[in-house]
Design an enzyme around this catalytic site. Structure first.
Site, PDB file in Angstrom:
ATOM      1  N   GLY A   1       0.910  -1.507   0.160  1.00  0.00           N
ATOM      2  CA  GLY A   1      -0.250  -0.236   0.285  1.00  0.00           C
ATOM      3  C   GLY A   1       0.749   1.343  -0.098  1.00  0.00           C
ATOM      4  O   GLY A   1       1.792   1.612  -0.866  1.00  0.00           O
ATOM      5  N   ARG A   2       0.495   2.081   0.433  1.00  0.00           N
ATOM      6  CA  ARG A   2       0.922   3.494   0.339  1.00  0.00           C
ATOM      7  C   ARG A   2       1.870   3.794   1.685  1.00  0.00           C
ATOM      8  O   ARG A   2       3.001   4.219   1.773  1.00  0.00           O
ATOM      9  CB  ARG A   2       0.262   5.549   1.170  1.00  0.00           C
ATOM     10  CG  ARG A   2      -0.298   4.830  -1.053  1.00  0.00           C
ATOM     11  CD  ARG A   2      -0.897   6.484  -1.516  1.00  0.00           C
ATOM     12  NE  ARG A   2      -0.911   7.141  -0.494  1.00  0.00           N
ATOM     13  CZ  ARG A   2      -2.184   7.632  -0.180  1.00  0.00           C
ATOM     14  NH1 ARG A   2      -3.706   7.192  -0.219  1.00  0.00           N
ATOM     15  NH2 ARG A   2      -2.466   8.584   1.112  1.00  0.00           N
TER      16      ARG A   2
ATOM     17  N   GLU B   1       5.395   3.967   1.581  1.00  0.00           N
ATOM     18  CA  GLU B   1       6.779   5.006   0.909  1.00  0.00           C
ATOM     19  C   GLU B   1       6.954   5.749   2.232  1.00  0.00           C
ATOM     20  O   GLU B   1       8.175   6.408   1.960  1.00  0.00           O
ATOM     21  CB  GLU B   1       5.674   6.217  -0.204  1.00  0.00           C
ATOM     22  CG  GLU B   1       4.399   6.720   0.820  1.00  0.00           C
ATOM     23  CD  GLU B   1       3.888   7.377  -0.699  1.00  0.00           C
ATOM     24  OE1 GLU B   1       3.686   7.032  -1.654  1.00  0.00           O
ATOM     25  OE2 GLU B   1       3.073   8.323  -0.517  1.00  0.00           O
TER      26      GLU B   1
ATOM     27  N   CYS C   1       3.643  -6.311  -2.838  1.00  0.00           N
ATOM     28  CA  CYS C   1       3.761  -5.042  -3.487  1.00  0.00           C
ATOM     29  C   CYS C   1       4.239  -3.956  -2.650  1.00  0.00           C
ATOM     30  O   CYS C   1       5.299  -4.143  -3.468  1.00  0.00           O
ATOM     31  CB  CYS C   1       2.094  -4.760  -2.521  1.00  0.00           C
ATOM     32  SG  CYS C   1       1.581  -3.617  -3.976  1.00  0.00           S
ATOM     33  N   HIS C   2       3.980  -3.197  -2.287  1.00  0.00           N
ATOM     34  CA  HIS C   2       5.212  -1.944  -2.458  1.00  0.00           C
ATOM     35  C   HIS C   2       5.555  -2.132  -0.959  1.00  0.00           C
ATOM     36  O   HIS C   2       6.386  -0.893  -0.702  1.00  0.00           O
ATOM     37  CB  HIS C   2       3.733  -1.046  -1.898  1.00  0.00           C
ATOM     38  CG  HIS C   2       3.715   0.001  -3.325  1.00  0.00           C
ATOM     39  ND1 HIS C   2       3.216  -0.750  -4.898  1.00  0.00           N
ATOM     40  CD2 HIS C   2       3.724   0.860  -4.320  1.00  0.00           C
ATOM     41  CE1 HIS C   2       2.429  -0.230  -5.773  1.00  0.00           C
ATOM     42  NE2 HIS C   2       3.443   1.028  -5.211  1.00  0.00           N
TER      43      HIS C   2
ATOM     44  N   TYR D   1       5.008  -4.927  -6.148  1.00  0.00           N
ATOM     45  CA  TYR D   1       4.210  -4.439  -8.026  1.00  0.00           C
ATOM     46  C   TYR D   1       4.814  -3.692  -8.762  1.00  0.00           C
ATOM     47  O   TYR D   1       6.078  -2.851  -8.570  1.00  0.00           O
ATOM     48  CB  TYR D   1       3.643  -3.380  -7.038  1.00  0.00           C
ATOM     49  CG  TYR D   1       2.342  -2.914  -7.687  1.00  0.00           C
ATOM     50  CD1 TYR D   1       0.916  -3.677  -8.222  1.00  0.00           C
ATOM     51  CD2 TYR D   1       2.230  -1.132  -8.610  1.00  0.00           C
ATOM     52  CE1 TYR D   1       0.223  -3.377  -9.295  1.00  0.00           C
ATOM     53  CE2 TYR D   1       1.735  -0.913  -9.345  1.00  0.00           C
ATOM     54  CZ  TYR D   1       0.070  -1.536  -9.554  1.00  0.00           C
ATOM     55  OH  TYR D   1      -0.301  -1.297 -10.083  1.00  0.00           O
TER      56      TYR D   1
END
Length: 191
Positions: free
Chosen positions: A87-88, A91, A117-118, A137
């Site tokens: 997800g975000r 980051e 994923c992320h 991802y």
């Protein structure tokens, strides 16, 4: 009971936090969900990412997820494995020096690590993918390459295992992602 450290945070992908957490607890692990600057009982907001034919995934509000452990109470030596949600959240989580040190520990002592994923953005920031084969991802692929990893382009429901590291591109891979993580954790499921 074996313990698993589970890194997540605000705007993590809903399925990539909820589903692995529940699956790992279902088979008997004690799973500590943590986020820097949050403590046991605090909630994180999740986001639902979906593939609807656009150039990238869509994002919708998810659930609130209650953390069950405090980040500042972590003693990494107590854990048998590490899971990193996507997800975000990755980051900004990758900017936390202590979190990166925790991740580096698991690689230093060769304990099982699963990232999806992320979540792989945390691995690249921790400088632990150099010389490793892994997936993520697709939009994270260039980061893997720049960090010295060998990016594997596989379907969204696939999994890639390189020694103690299990990676997948996205939540459609949960069955194979968790199955492979359980294998390197030493779990045996009999039917």
């Amino acid at each position: 009971m074996k313990k698993i450290l589970f890194l997540t945070g605000d705007y993590t992908e809903d399925y990539e936090t909820m589903v692995p957490f529940q699956m790992l607890e279902m088979v008997g692990y004690e799973v500590h969900t943590v986020c820097p600057d949050k403590k046991k009982g605090d909630s994180i907001k999740t986001a639902i990412h979906d593939f609807e034919g656009d150039q990238t995934y869509s994002e919708k509000p998810g659930h609130n997820f209650v953390l069950n452990y405090s980040f500042d109470k972590i003693n990494v030596e107590d854990y048998h494995g590490l899971v990193i949600a996507g997800g975000r959240a990755p980051e900004y989580l990758r900017l936390n020096k202590k979190l990166l040190e925790h991740v580096q520990y698991f690689f230093k002592v060769n304990k099982p690590v699963a990232a999806i994923c992320h979540g792989i953005q945390i691995l690249t920031a921790a400088d632990v993918v150099r010389g490793r084969k892994l997936t993520a991802y697709p939009a994270v692929g260039p980061e893997v390459t720049l960090a010295g990893g060998d990016f594997q382009s596989i379907p969204a429901d696939g999994v890639y295992v390189d020694g103690n590291l299990v990676t997948s591109p996205a939540w459609p891979a949960h069955p194979s992602f968790i199955r492979e993580f359980l294998k390197i954790m030493g779990a045996t499921i009999t039917l």
